[in-house]
Design an enzyme around this catalytic site. Structure first.
Site, PDB file in Angstrom:
ATOM      1  N   LYS A  91      46.559  35.937  51.921  1.00  0.00           N
ATOM      2  CA  LYS A  91      45.425  35.006  52.004  1.00  0.00           C
ATOM      3  C   LYS A  91      45.488  34.055  53.199  1.00  0.00           C
ATOM      4  O   LYS A  91      44.456  33.805  53.823  1.00  0.00           O
ATOM      5  CB  LYS A  91      45.275  34.257  50.696  1.00  0.00           C
ATOM      6  CG  LYS A  91      44.825  35.179  49.564  1.00  0.00           C
ATOM      7  CD  LYS A  91      44.634  34.391  48.296  1.00  0.00           C
ATOM      8  CE  LYS A  91      43.907  35.201  47.268  1.00  0.00           C
ATOM      9  NZ  LYS A  91      43.505  34.336  46.147  1.00  0.00           N
ATOM     10  N   ARG A 107      37.991  45.930  46.644  1.00  0.00           N
ATOM     11  CA  ARG A 107      37.841  46.925  45.575  1.00  0.00           C
ATOM     12  C   ARG A 107      36.537  46.664  44.836  1.00  0.00           C
ATOM     13  O   ARG A 107      35.888  45.652  45.066  1.00  0.00           O
ATOM     14  CB  ARG A 107      38.999  46.780  44.585  1.00  0.00           C
ATOM     15  CG  ARG A 107      39.068  45.363  44.080  1.00  0.00           C
ATOM     16  CD  ARG A 107      40.011  45.148  42.949  1.00  0.00           C
ATOM     17  NE  ARG A 107      40.275  43.736  42.765  1.00  0.00           N
ATOM     18  CZ  ARG A 107      39.488  42.877  42.145  1.00  0.00           C
ATOM     19  NH1 ARG A 107      38.346  43.282  41.628  1.00  0.00           N
ATOM     20  NH2 ARG A 107      39.794  41.609  42.032  1.00  0.00           N
ATOM     21  N   ARG A 111      31.606  38.840  29.755  1.00  0.00           N
ATOM     22  CA  ARG A 111      32.865  39.584  29.587  1.00  0.00           C
ATOM     23  C   ARG A 111      33.345  39.351  28.159  1.00  0.00           C
ATOM     24  O   ARG A 111      33.631  38.206  27.781  1.00  0.00           O
ATOM     25  CB  ARG A 111      33.937  39.057  30.533  1.00  0.00           C
ATOM     26  CG  ARG A 111      33.665  39.302  31.975  1.00  0.00           C
ATOM     27  CD  ARG A 111      34.914  38.949  32.766  1.00  0.00           C
ATOM     28  NE  ARG A 111      34.653  39.048  34.190  1.00  0.00           N
ATOM     29  CZ  ARG A 111      35.600  39.101  35.112  1.00  0.00           C
ATOM     30  NH1 ARG A 111      36.875  39.047  34.747  1.00  0.00           N
ATOM     31  NH2 ARG A 111      35.300  39.185  36.386  1.00  0.00           N
TER      32      ARG A 111
HETATM   33  P1  ADP Z   1      42.425  34.357  42.590  1.00  0.00           P
HETATM   34  O1  ADP Z   1      42.421  35.420  43.641  1.00  0.00           O
HETATM   35  O2  ADP Z   1      43.779  34.037  42.043  1.00  0.00           O
HETATM   36  O3  ADP Z   1      41.408  34.614  41.508  1.00  0.00           O
HETATM   37  P2  ADP Z   1      40.677  32.618  44.155  1.00  0.00           P
HETATM   38  O4  ADP Z   1      41.047  32.128  45.490  1.00  0.00           O
HETATM   39  O5  ADP Z   1      39.691  33.753  44.090  1.00  0.00           O
HETATM   40  O6  ADP Z   1      41.992  33.003  43.330  1.00  0.00           O
HETATM   41  O7  ADP Z   1      40.097  31.418  43.294  1.00  0.00           O
HETATM   42  C1  ADP Z   1      39.795  31.526  41.924  1.00  0.00           C
HETATM   43  C2  ADP Z   1      38.944  30.355  41.496  1.00  0.00           C
HETATM   44  O8  ADP Z   1      39.629  29.123  41.715  1.00  0.00           O
HETATM   45  C3  ADP Z   1      37.633  30.194  42.253  1.00  0.00           C
HETATM   46  O9  ADP Z   1      36.625  30.984  41.722  1.00  0.00           O
HETATM   47  C4  ADP Z   1      37.353  28.717  42.087  1.00  0.00           C
HETATM   48  O10 ADP Z   1      36.803  28.437  40.806  1.00  0.00           O
HETATM   49  C5  ADP Z   1      38.724  28.113  42.140  1.00  0.00           C
HETATM   50  N1  ADP Z   1      39.068  27.690  43.523  1.00  0.00           N
HETATM   51  C6  ADP Z   1      39.700  28.413  44.469  1.00  0.00           C
HETATM   52  N2  ADP Z   1      39.872  27.703  45.594  1.00  0.00           N
HETATM   53  C7  ADP Z   1      39.345  26.489  45.355  1.00  0.00           C
HETATM   54  C8  ADP Z   1      39.224  25.271  46.108  1.00  0.00           C
HETATM   55  N3  ADP Z   1      39.720  25.172  47.338  1.00  0.00           N
HETATM   56  N4  ADP Z   1      38.603  24.222  45.532  1.00  0.00           N
HETATM   57  C9  ADP Z   1      38.108  24.294  44.272  1.00  0.00           C
HETATM   58  N5  ADP Z   1      38.217  25.383  43.506  1.00  0.00           N
HETATM   59  C10 ADP Z   1      38.813  26.476  44.023  1.00  0.00           C
END
Ligand code: ADP
Length: 463
Positions: free
Chosen positions: A116, A293, A339
């Site tokens: 990331k 994916r 879900r």
């Molecule tokens: P993962 O891949 O573990 O699911 P993500 O980066 O996709 O992690 O983030 C999952 C969720 O976490 C997002 O949908 C959001 O709700 C929250 N999130 C991620 N980054 C941030 C951020 N910088 N600020 C606020 N919420 C965040």
């Protein structure tokens, strides 16, 4: 086109892939663990091969066993679905080395987006907005995290560089919390991903999770199929998703869609993918990650764009060009996906067991993706996602009404599910008004947060 495709997955997504193959005239091989010998995907595939014991490491994550099945049974393609090996660059590479087509992007794109901090750097260079955060390759020591947090200002979010499924994530509101939570988050990342590398991101309060579906062929043609709003989450994991996003405007869709397409173009991406953003109240949006994916929630995009994304992913992997152009993509009506998890309504802990009676709803605009049947035993070993209920209608208001009617009709006896929670969400005035952010579900927390479910390996990452 392929002749025989091995489905390297289980549950609802395995069935979804088998159905797409049927329509394309492709033969299917299901793989299964000993715990899944009675599973529906095993019954409906043309051939089925037991590849190991219940533990996912020994079966659905066992690359040598899957590759040897591919070779022994003469498959010319492998579809990884979501979860399990779907974002494992080594698996994609092992398939290609064995002369079999992997239905997904190239191994290097999986690896790139799976790192990331690296993905953030590439997006920043490409002009795709990102949140302020750790620079470079990330941080693994508390003192470096402290320096980053000081620069960013609280609140910050600790994230795992190899993250997924919300693992290794912690919101931190002051230096004291950072000192306490950083080692915990790092330990969680080490256990889940074998990586101590973390990074910090400015924590955005009251943001929406808005993601864009991408399709890209092998000739660098990239389009997007609009967005999904996945803000209804519990512990950073999606619970209910919808398309389109209720607050989206034509202009913002164009802007975010362009950024998503650029994200794919800049790395030369191919196949299906999702570019995830956080959308702030002021209309600013920020890249958070790209999933390389098909996603759990792909169905809502399929309903509003009348596109079969699984079919497209297979066609693209077979070297065919995109079946449509950007200007041909329209958004028709609204679709909502609930879900359905086998979980205790109060503690959210998985509730495996025998489904004594299963009746799925149907009717106009109602789609149920499930691997359940009467007498099926939901195993303890895997992700508790047991069904996806998608309702599509001309308007969002009608999609909500249709979802509620279908949920009330749905009978899953013998185990507990989160259907009551979905009904609460759909009845909520703020949800109905489109007024929500990723913190929405906090209001329905009924018990102190339970320990994360004791699953050996999730079938599906949240995204
Ligand atoms: P993962 O891949 O573990 O699911 P993500 O980066 O996709 O992690 O983030 C999952 C969720 O976490 C997002 O949908 C959001 O709700 C929250 N999130 C991620 N980054 C941030 C951020 N910088 N600020 C606020 N919420 C965040």
């Amino acid at each position: 086109m392929f002749k025989k495709l091995l489905v390297a997955n289980r549950g609802t997504i395995a069935i979804r892939i088998i159905r797409a193959c049927r329509e394309l005239g492709i033969g299917t091989i299901a793989i299964y663990s000993t715990a899944d010998k009675d599973a529906l995907h095993v019954r409906i595939a043309d051939e089925a091969v037991c590849i190991g014991p219940a533990a996912a490491e020994d079966s659905y994550l066992n690359i040598p066993s899957i590759i040897s099945t591919v070779l022994t049974y003469g498959a010319d393609a492998v579809h990884p679905g979501y979860g399990f090996l779907s974002e494992n660059g080594d698996f994609a590479e092992a398939c290609r080395r064995s002369g079999v087509n992997f239905v997904g992007p190239r191994a290097r794109h999986i690896r790139l987006m799976g790192d990331k901090p690296r993905a953030r750097r590439i997006m920043k260079r490409a002009g795709v907005p990102i949140l302020p955060g750790s620079e470079g390759t990330g941080v693994s020591e508390l003192k470096d995290a402290q320096a980053d947090a000081k620069r960013l200002g609280y609140p910050v979010l600790i994230k795992a560089a190899a993250g997924g499924g919300g693992k290794g994530m912690r919101v931190v509101r002051d230096a004291h919390e950072l000192a306490r939570l950083f080692p915990l988050a790092r330990a969680e990342s080490e256990a889940a991903f074998g990586s101590r590398t973390m990074y910090l991101e400015k924590y955005l309060e009251r943001a929406r999770h808005v993601e864009f579906q991408i399709l890209a062929d092998n000739n660098r043609n990239v389009i997007h199929l609009g967005e999904r709003d996945c803000s209804i989450q519990r512990r950073h994991q999606k619970v209910l998703e919808e398309a389109p996003c209720p607050v989206m405007t034509k202009r913002l869709r164009e802007k975010m869609g362009k950024a998503a397409v650029r994200a794919a173009e800049v790395v030369g991406y191919s196949n299906v993918g999702t570019v995830e953003f956080l959308l702030a109240d002021d209309g600013q949006f920020y890249f958070i990650e790209m999933n390389t994916r098909i996603q759990v929630e792909h169905g809502v995009t399929e309903m509003v764009t009348s596109t079969d994304l699984v079919r497209e992913s297979i066609r693209i992997a077979a070297g065919e060009p995109l079946g449509m152009k950007q200007r041909q993509i329209g958004i028709e009506g609204a679709a909502i996906e609930c879900r359905i998890y086998a979980e205790d309504a109060r503690t959210h802990l998985p509730s495996p067991g025998v489904v004594t009676n299963h009746h799925a709803p149907g009717g106009l605009g109602v789609r149920v993706e499930t691997a359940l049947y009467d007498g099926y035993r939901v195993p303890v070993h895997y992700d508790p996602l047991i069904a996806k209920l998608i309702a599509h209608a001309d308007t969002r208001a009608l999609a909500i009404v249709r979802s509620k009617a279908a949920l009330r009709e749905y009978v899953i006896d013998g185990i507990s599910t989160n259907i009551p929670l979905h009904l609460k969400i759909l009845d909520d005035a703020d949800f109905q008004g489109g007024e929500f952010a990723t913190d929405f579900l906090k209001r329905y927390e009924t018990a102190p947060p339970a320990a994360p479910p004791a699953i050996e390996h999730p079938t599906a990452k949240a995204s």
